[in-house]
Design a protein around this motif. Sequence first.
Motif, PDB file in Angstrom:
ATOM      1  N   ALA A   1      11.499  -6.695 -20.395  1.00 44.49           N
ATOM      2  CA  ALA A   1      11.503  -6.990 -18.947  1.00 44.49           C
ATOM      3  C   ALA A   1      10.502  -6.127 -18.180  1.00 44.49           C
ATOM      4  CB  ALA A   1      12.908  -6.784 -18.393  1.00 44.49           C
ATOM      5  N   ALA A   2      10.425  -4.837 -18.504  1.00 48.53           N
ATOM      6  CA  ALA A   2       9.525  -3.937 -17.761  1.00 48.53           C
ATOM      7  C   ALA A   2       8.068  -4.354 -17.996  1.00 48.53           C
ATOM      8  CB  ALA A   2       9.754  -2.491 -18.200  1.00 48.53           C
ATOM      9  N   GLU A   3       7.766  -4.677 -19.236  1.00 48.99           N
ATOM     10  CA  GLU A   3       6.403  -5.086 -19.574  1.00 48.99           C
ATOM     11  C   GLU A   3       6.039  -6.407 -18.878  1.00 48.99           C
ATOM     12  OE1 GLU A   3       4.717  -4.481 -23.757  1.00 48.99           O
ATOM     13  OE2 GLU A   3       5.198  -6.613 -23.705  1.00 48.99           O
ATOM     14  N   LEU A   4       7.011  -7.315 -18.812  1.00 51.10           N
ATOM     15  CA  LEU A   4       6.754  -8.598 -18.137  1.00 51.10           C
ATOM     16  C   LEU A   4       6.436  -8.368 -16.659  1.00 51.10           C
ATOM     17  CD1 LEU A   4       9.534 -10.858 -19.735  1.00 51.10           C
ATOM     18  CD2 LEU A   4       7.062 -11.067 -20.083  1.00 51.10           C
ATOM     19  N   TRP A   5       7.212  -7.482 -16.008  1.00 47.71           N
ATOM     20  CA  TRP A   5       6.931  -7.196 -14.592  1.00 47.71           C
ATOM     21  C   TRP A   5       5.570  -6.526 -14.431  1.00 47.71           C
ATOM     22  CZ3 TRP A   5       7.754  -8.903 -10.073  1.00 47.71           C
ATOM     23  CH2 TRP A   5       7.438  -8.149  -8.949  1.00 47.71           C
ATOM     24  N   ASP A   6       5.239  -5.652 -15.352  1.00 44.55           N
ATOM     25  CA  ASP A   6       3.924  -4.997 -15.304  1.00 44.55           C
ATOM     26  C   ASP A   6       2.815  -6.064 -15.323  1.00 44.55           C
ATOM     27  OD1 ASP A   6       2.222  -2.759 -15.290  1.00 44.55           O
ATOM     28  OD2 ASP A   6       1.928  -2.918 -17.462  1.00 44.55           O
ATOM     29  N   GLY A   7       2.966  -7.044 -16.214  1.00 40.11           N
ATOM     30  CA  GLY A   7       1.945  -8.104 -16.331  1.00 40.11           C
ATOM     31  C   GLY A   7       1.890  -8.967 -15.083  1.00 40.11           C
TER      32      GLY A   7
ATOM     33  N   LYS B   1      -1.265  -8.940 -12.415  1.00 44.27           N
ATOM     34  CA  LYS B   1      -1.991 -10.195 -12.184  1.00 44.27           C
ATOM     35  C   LYS B   1      -2.012 -10.541 -10.692  1.00 44.27           C
ATOM     36  CE  LYS B   1      -2.046 -14.819 -14.170  1.00 44.27           C
ATOM     37  NZ  LYS B   1      -1.211 -15.786 -14.859  1.00 44.27           N
ATOM     38  N   ALA B   2      -0.942 -10.156  -9.992  1.00 42.49           N
ATOM     39  CA  ALA B   2      -0.859 -10.436  -8.555  1.00 42.49           C
ATOM     40  C   ALA B   2      -1.629  -9.397  -7.733  1.00 42.49           C
ATOM     41  CB  ALA B   2       0.607 -10.453  -8.129  1.00 42.49           C
ATOM     42  N   GLY B   3      -2.182  -8.367  -8.406  1.00 46.15           N
ATOM     43  CA  GLY B   3      -2.998  -7.385  -7.693  1.00 46.15           C
ATOM     44  C   GLY B   3      -2.266  -6.117  -7.278  1.00 46.15           C
ATOM     45  N   THR B   4      -1.027  -5.935  -7.727  1.00 44.64           N
ATOM     46  CA  THR B   4      -0.281  -4.711  -7.420  1.00 44.64           C
ATOM     47  C   THR B   4       0.113  -4.019  -8.719  1.00 44.64           C
ATOM     48  OG1 THR B   4       0.644  -5.724  -5.431  1.00 44.64           O
ATOM     49  CG2 THR B   4       1.753  -3.773  -6.235  1.00 44.64           C
ATOM     50  N   GLU B   5      -0.329  -2.775  -8.846  1.00 44.12           N
ATOM     51  CA  GLU B   5      -0.036  -2.036 -10.080  1.00 44.12           C
ATOM     52  C   GLU B   5       1.095  -1.041  -9.807  1.00 44.12           C
ATOM     53  OE1 GLU B   5      -2.695   0.721 -12.957  1.00 44.12           O
ATOM     54  OE2 GLU B   5      -3.726  -0.940 -11.936  1.00 44.12           O
TER      55      GLU B   5
ATOM     56  N   ARG C   1       0.852  -1.192   0.000  1.00 42.38           N
ATOM     57  CA  ARG C   1       0.000   0.000   0.000  1.00 42.38           C
ATOM     58  C   ARG C   1       0.889   1.244   0.000  1.00 42.38           C
ATOM     59  NH1 ARG C   1      -3.374  -3.651   2.807  1.00 42.38           N
ATOM     60  NH2 ARG C   1      -2.009  -3.544   4.616  1.00 42.38           N
ATOM     61  N   ALA C   2       0.789   2.007  -1.101  1.00 35.63           N
ATOM     62  CA  ALA C   2       1.625   3.217  -1.225  1.00 35.63           C
ATOM     63  C   ALA C   2       1.008   4.133  -2.274  1.00 35.63           C
ATOM     64  CB  ALA C   2       3.039   2.837  -1.653  1.00 35.63           C
ATOM     65  N   GLY C   3       1.209   5.434  -2.101  1.00 37.46           N
ATOM     66  CA  GLY C   3       0.695   6.411  -3.071  1.00 37.46           C
ATOM     67  C   GLY C   3       1.437   6.301  -4.398  1.00 37.46           C
ATOM     68  N   TYR C   4       2.683   5.875  -4.345  1.00 34.11           N
ATOM     69  CA  TYR C   4       3.500   5.775  -5.564  1.00 34.11           C
ATOM     70  C   TYR C   4       4.317   4.495  -5.485  1.00 34.11           C
ATOM     71  CZ  TYR C   4       6.858   7.196  -9.189  1.00 34.11           C
ATOM     72  OH  TYR C   4       7.639   7.277 -10.324  1.00 34.11           O
ATOM     73  N   LYS C   5       4.203   3.674  -6.534  1.00 29.70           N
ATOM     74  CA  LYS C   5       4.927   2.394  -6.538  1.00 29.70           C
ATOM     75  C   LYS C   5       5.848   2.355  -7.753  1.00 29.70           C
ATOM     76  CE  LYS C   5       0.900  -0.037  -4.677  1.00 29.70           C
ATOM     77  NZ  LYS C   5      -0.198   0.650  -5.349  1.00 29.70           N
ATOM     78  N   PHE C   6       7.088   1.989  -7.518  1.00 30.02           N
ATOM     79  CA  PHE C   6       8.044   1.947  -8.635  1.00 30.02           C
ATOM     80  C   PHE C   6       8.858   0.664  -8.596  1.00 30.02           C
ATOM     81  CE2 PHE C   6      11.931   2.878  -6.237  1.00 30.02           C
ATOM     82  CZ  PHE C   6      11.450   3.525  -5.106  1.00 30.02           C
ATOM     83  N   ALA C   7       9.353   0.276  -9.772  1.00 26.35           N
ATOM     84  CA  ALA C   7      10.232  -0.898  -9.866  1.00 26.35           C
ATOM     85  C   ALA C   7      11.407  -0.543 -10.767  1.00 26.35           C
ATOM     86  CB  ALA C   7       9.469  -2.092 -10.432  1.00 26.35           C
ATOM     87  N   VAL C   8      12.602  -0.921 -10.325  1.00 13.89           N
ATOM     88  CA  VAL C   8      13.810  -0.715 -11.135  1.00 13.89           C
ATOM     89  C   VAL C   8      14.478  -2.077 -11.291  1.00 13.89           C
ATOM     90  CG1 VAL C   8      16.026   0.462 -11.314  1.00 13.89           C
ATOM     91  CG2 VAL C   8      14.058   1.657 -10.323  1.00 13.89           C
ATOM     92  N   LEU C   9      14.641  -2.501 -12.526  1.00 17.22           N
ATOM     93  CA  LEU C   9      15.141  -3.837 -12.811  1.00 17.22           C
ATOM     94  C   LEU C   9      16.574  -3.715 -13.329  1.00 17.22           C
ATOM     95  CD1 LEU C   9      12.024  -5.032 -14.874  1.00 17.22           C
ATOM     96  CD2 LEU C   9      12.186  -4.549 -12.434  1.00 17.22           C
ATOM     97  N   THR C  10      17.520  -4.339 -12.631  1.00 11.66           N
ATOM     98  CA  THR C  10      18.898  -4.264 -13.123  1.00 11.66           C
ATOM     99  C   THR C  10      19.117  -5.390 -14.135  1.00 11.66           C
ATOM    100  OG1 THR C  10      19.998  -5.659 -11.461  1.00 11.66           O
ATOM    101  CG2 THR C  10      19.636  -3.345 -10.865  1.00 11.66           C
ATOM    102  N   TYR C  11      19.981  -5.112 -15.095  1.00  7.61           N
ATOM    103  CA  TYR C  11      20.279  -6.117 -16.125  1.00  7.61           C
ATOM    104  C   TYR C  11      21.699  -5.884 -16.623  1.00  7.61           C
ATOM    105  CZ  TYR C  11      19.615  -2.728 -19.946  1.00  7.61           C
ATOM    106  OH  TYR C  11      19.732  -1.671 -20.803  1.00  7.61           O
ATOM    107  N   GLY C  12      22.162  -6.824 -17.499  1.00  3.71           N
ATOM    108  CA  GLY C  12      23.541  -6.716 -17.951  1.00  3.71           C
ATOM    109  C   GLY C  12      23.701  -6.262 -19.389  1.00  3.71           C
ATOM    110  N   MET C  13      23.000  -6.906 -20.313  1.00  2.00           N
ATOM    111  CA  MET C  13      23.210  -6.596 -21.723  1.00  2.00           C
ATOM    112  C   MET C  13      21.899  -6.383 -22.489  1.00  2.00           C
ATOM    113  SD  MET C  13      26.506  -6.496 -22.069  1.00  2.00           S
ATOM    114  CE  MET C  13      27.075  -6.770 -23.739  1.00  2.00           C
ATOM    115  N   LEU C  14      20.897  -7.240 -22.230  1.00  2.00           N
ATOM    116  CA  LEU C  14      19.664  -7.179 -23.023  1.00  2.00           C
ATOM    117  C   LEU C  14      18.441  -7.269 -22.117  1.00  2.00           C
ATOM    118  CD1 LEU C  14      20.816  -9.684 -25.801  1.00  2.00           C
ATOM    119  CD2 LEU C  14      20.446  -7.228 -26.136  1.00  2.00           C
ATOM    120  N   ASP C  15      17.663  -6.182 -22.071  1.00  2.00           N
ATOM    121  CA  ASP C  15      16.487  -6.212 -21.181  1.00  2.00           C
ATOM    122  C   ASP C  15      15.193  -6.518 -21.935  1.00  2.00           C
ATOM    123  OD1 ASP C  15      16.478  -3.775 -22.506  1.00  2.00           O
ATOM    124  OD2 ASP C  15      15.880  -2.608 -20.752  1.00  2.00           O
ATOM    125  N   PHE C  16      15.203  -6.388 -23.254  1.00  2.00           N
ATOM    126  CA  PHE C  16      14.027  -6.672 -24.080  1.00  2.00           C
ATOM    127  C   PHE C  16      12.745  -6.146 -23.431  1.00  2.00           C
ATOM    128  CE2 PHE C  16      16.710 -10.287 -25.941  1.00  2.00           C
ATOM    129  CZ  PHE C  16      17.081  -9.512 -27.017  1.00  2.00           C
TER     130      PHE C  16
END
Length: 315
Positions: free
Chosen positions: A130-136, A140-144, A113-128
């Motif tokens: 990744a952000a969209e996958l985490w969004d999905g 689905k788990a109920g946290t946007e 529970r938060a007014g603002y939720k953010f995610a930062v995904l670290t990677y090495g060479m190719l993230d393709f």
Amino acid sequence: MDKVQNKGMSRRDALKRMGAFVAGAAAMSVPAALTSCGEGRKRRIILYFTATGNSLYIARQLADETTELLSIPQMVKLGRHNFEADEIGIVYPIYGHMPPNMVRNFIKQAKIRAGYKFAVLTYGMLDFNAAELWDGISRKAGTEFDYINTLMMVDNWLPGFDMNEQMKMDKHIPEQVEKVRADLRQHRKWIKPATAEDRRSHDRFMLFARLDPEVGFLKQSERYFQVTDACIGCAICSEVCPRGNYKLTSTGVKTEGSCDFCFACIHNCPQKAIRFQSLPDDPLMARGEINPNARYRNEHVSLWSIKESNRQMNG
Ligand SMILES: Cc1cc2nc3c(=O)[nH]c(=O)nc-3n(C[C@H](O)[C@H](O)[C@H](O)COP(=O)(O)O)c2cc1C
Ligand code: SF4
Ligand code: SF4
């Protein structure tokens, strides 16, 4: 390195750098009043997962004096699923563009529970995508999440890269961090977009790697890792594994159990005594590893901090 850079820091900053906030806020169960902040300051929680320190380093870079840094393996160990703050962030390394299995399971159970939720995904060479996958996965788990971005660091994927070569590359990390910080200050709402080609590349990878998209990387550690005679029984592997898979026995060090494939064990062994088994039937391991004499931990993160983040045994 840590020692030099802690010079001139306040005790509070130094403790934060050392990961003491993790122990302070979580493991030692400090009352909420002691971890909340002064009037008018936004309270931020950052949940992180790390094996070689990149994600912990970024979590620290995004923290201020009102931030609680919480390790996801420690939250899982404590059975803590409820988090409430003005802002809540999550920082993790991508594995095949997906979250670690432990992070995926964590978000399924977490109440954030938060007014603002953010995610930062670290990677090495190719993230393709990744952000969209985490969004999905998180929706689905109920946290946007309001903001999902990726940040390029040293790639710790041993089957694909020589760590000595990776460490020489300038990935402009301070500049990337500064951009993310500016976005967070403005409460920017943005999910890093993926192209159709990004999605196709991810799908091709999944077919090649024979991974279940609902699970990601979940291996059996005894099948993949071998402890050689170079082992001195220091027990570091047993402390850095977020699954507690390593045990010191009378006949040597043994590993067994479900494995996130995070590589904390193999990278942090001071003897380089952990090697990949030869597994010609696994396409990811068919070529073995690029340089068995090169291992990596983020230069700003101590071994102590990795242990504090991941240790599963008590004490
Ligand atoms: C199993 C595994 C899979 C990985 N997959 C990717 C990937 O798909 N793309 C990428 O750019 N980096 C990949 N990496 C590299 C990590 O995401 C990257 O080095 C990360 O910053 C490590 O974070 P940490 O130091 O906090 O553990 C992978 C690493 C591992 C161990
Ligand atoms: S970290 Fe390496 S040297 Fe230490 S006990 Fe584990 S395998 Fe042996
Ligand atoms: S066995 Fe090694 S790779 Fe697997 S979860 Fe433990 S530390 Fe990570």
